[in-house]
Write an enzyme that holds these catalytic residues in place. Structure first.
Site, PDB file in Angstrom:
ATOM      1  CB  SER A  23       3.649  -0.959   4.367  1.00 26.52           C
ATOM      2  OG  SER A  23       3.146  -0.552   3.101  1.00 26.52           O
ATOM      3  CE  LYS A  24       5.076  -8.475   3.692  1.00 24.04           C
ATOM      4  NZ  LYS A  24       4.061  -9.467   3.913  1.00 24.04           N
ATOM      5  NE  ARG A  25       0.663   0.987   0.737  1.00 23.09           N
ATOM      6  CZ  ARG A  25       0.855   2.265   0.484  1.00 23.09           C
ATOM      7  NH1 ARG A  25       1.164   2.648  -0.733  1.00 23.09           N
ATOM      8  NH2 ARG A  25       0.728   3.162   1.438  1.00 23.09           N
TER       9      ARG A  25
END
Ligand code: GLU
Length: 467
Positions: free
Chosen positions: A238-240
């Site tokens: 994911s984005k993180r």
């Protein structure tokens, strides 16, 4: 039979690397078998779908070079067809109106949870034939109660699901709009999709979709469910974890072929080969070689591949991609050397095109200030004299090329009994503003005589201010 695959994203965000890998595998399979690859935009969720996201998907596909033979099709254009199929299912007794209210369903769910049962619709309206006109019914598919569904999965092997595990799925909401499982089935059937290649988060939908296809007398496609992509910490990517959108990889300076090569290796292998041309990938790709378990995204490896492609792709190709980054920096390429020549001298030291662009600004624009450390180390007492002598000699050069520039540097160093670095380094700082650049003679050649002389003059005046 023409092999037909499709990529069917919902336009509710950017094109994620997981989606891009699904698209790539579907594209590869069609290309390998001389089939057709379809792009279908699943935009029936009107609240979450956006045009911006459609554009991002189209842009990502184009940047990766994943061309489609048919489409893009939009599911919102097929509503009449979905209604027709829903009516057909009702007419043939494979679907029914369900009048159960939200509260009733919620209560049922609570009871089932309390009894440690799997929450599922209890089939109350299935055979009730209720005609109640003051409440908008949903429409449910009459899932078979007995027997099993066997998913012929080309990646995971046969997956067997008992029908008693599946409840009667809603295929149309109260307002008459069709739901995901119905629209996918109708389009896969109408588009004669032979191979459904998608993420394994859809496995639970597949037996339901197969049952609906069976009810419609349609041919069943083969399925290939691709394992998830994880971040380095084992959680779903994911984005993180950093960049996850395809266009973000472009923005961060990756070449599309590096990302494609990386994505194909993510969950698929051919011996221990790491670097593949697109032709090789198409030749070797087999769904049977896709890993069964999840794969971990490794930025370091992607960076390594990117450097490989920057080094080995045609410089003209790299220059085309680099020019986009130079544009982002607001540089006018007409004011400096041919970009392809810049690529040739910068590629060895650049792992990304962002790095390459940042390190090439001085060819097209006057730098604003000198790097402080470089000044301290290289602009010392006597440098002014070295640079003015260089200026004197470089002004007289009539054949401006790396060789004659090299000769000027060597001869000046000799005549001043300095080692070459004592001439070359101050020159570098004078023309680039910093202590790092490709070989100085080539850098100066590309910069051109006029700019080089002007920058030497600027450096000489600057040194005067230091004392
Ligand atoms: N629209 C679905 C999604 O974006 C994919 C449907 C499918 O591949 O069957 O997850």
């Amino acid at each position: 039979m023409t092999i037909t695959t499709r990529f069917a994203p919902s336009p509710t965000g950017y094109l994620h690397v997981g989606g891009a890998r699904t698209a790539l595998f579907s594209w590869l399979y069609a290309r390998k078998y001389g089939g057709q690859f379809i792009l279908r935009i699943e935009d029936t969720d009107l609240e979450r779908s956006t045009q911006e996201s459609v554009n991002a998907i189209l842009e990502g596909m184009a940047w990766l070079g994943l061309d489609y033979d048919l489409g893009p099709f939009y599911q919102t254009h097929h509503f009449d067809r979905y209604k027709e199929i829903i009516q057909q299912l009702i007419a043939q007794g494979d679907a029914y109106y369900c009048y159960c209210s939200k509260d009733e369903l919620e209560q049922l769910r609570t009871e089932q949870m309390a009894n440690k049962e799997k929450p599922r619709y209890n089939g109350k309206c299935r055979d009730a034939n209720i005609v109640e006109l003051d409440r908008e019914p949903v429409i449910r598919f009459k899932n078979p109660v007995d027997g099993v569904v066997t998913i012929p999965d080309l990646v995971k092997g046969d997956i067997v699901v008992a029908n008693k595990e599946l409840d009667d799925l809603i295929i149309a909401r109260g307002d008459g709009t069709p739901t995901y499982n119905l629209t996918v089935v109708v389009d896969d059937m109408d588009m004669k999709v032979t191979h459904v290649i998608r993420g394994d988060d859809h496995i639970n939908n597949t037996p339901r979709q197969m049952n609906i296809l069976n009810a419609l007398g349609a041919n069943l496609p083969k399925y290939a469910h691709l394992p998830m992509i994880l971040g380095a910490d084992g959680a779903r990517l994911s984005k993180r974890h950093g960049a996850v959108s395809v266009m973000q990889f472009r923005d961060e300076g990756y070449l599309p072929e590096a990302l494609l090569n990386y994505l194909v290796r993510l969950g698929w292998s051919h011996g221990d080969q790491e670097i593949f041309s697109l032709d090789e990938i198409v030749e070797y790709f087999e769904l049977a070689d896709v890993n069964v378990s999840a794969s971990t995204f490794n930025m370091e490896k992607l960076l390594w591949l990117n450097h490989h492609y920057i080094m080995n792709a045609e410089p003209e190709h790299v220059a085309r991609h680099l020019s986009w980054h130079m544009g982002q920096l607001g540089l006018d390429l007409a004011t400096g050397p041919a970009l392809v020549d810049v690529v040739k001298i910068q590629r060895e030291r650049s792992k990304t095109l962002v790095e390459m662009a940042a390190a090439s600004v001085y060819f097209y624009k006057e730098f604003e200030s000198y790097d402080e450390k470089a000044v301290k180390k290289n602009f010392t007492a006597g440098t002014e004299h070295v640079l003015s002598s260089l200026h004197e000699r470089l002004i007289a050069v009539t054949d401006w090329n790396a060789e004659s520039i090299h000769d000027v540097i060597v001869n000046l160093a000799e005549s001043m009994t300095l080692n070459m670095g004592k001439v070359a380094q101050p020159l570098r700082v004078a023309v680039c503003g910093c202590a790092v650049s490709p070989a100085i003679d080539i850098t100066v050649e590309l910069l051109g005589q006029e700019k080089t002389l002007a920058r030497l003059e600027r450096a000489i005046s600057y040194i005067k201010t230091l004392n």
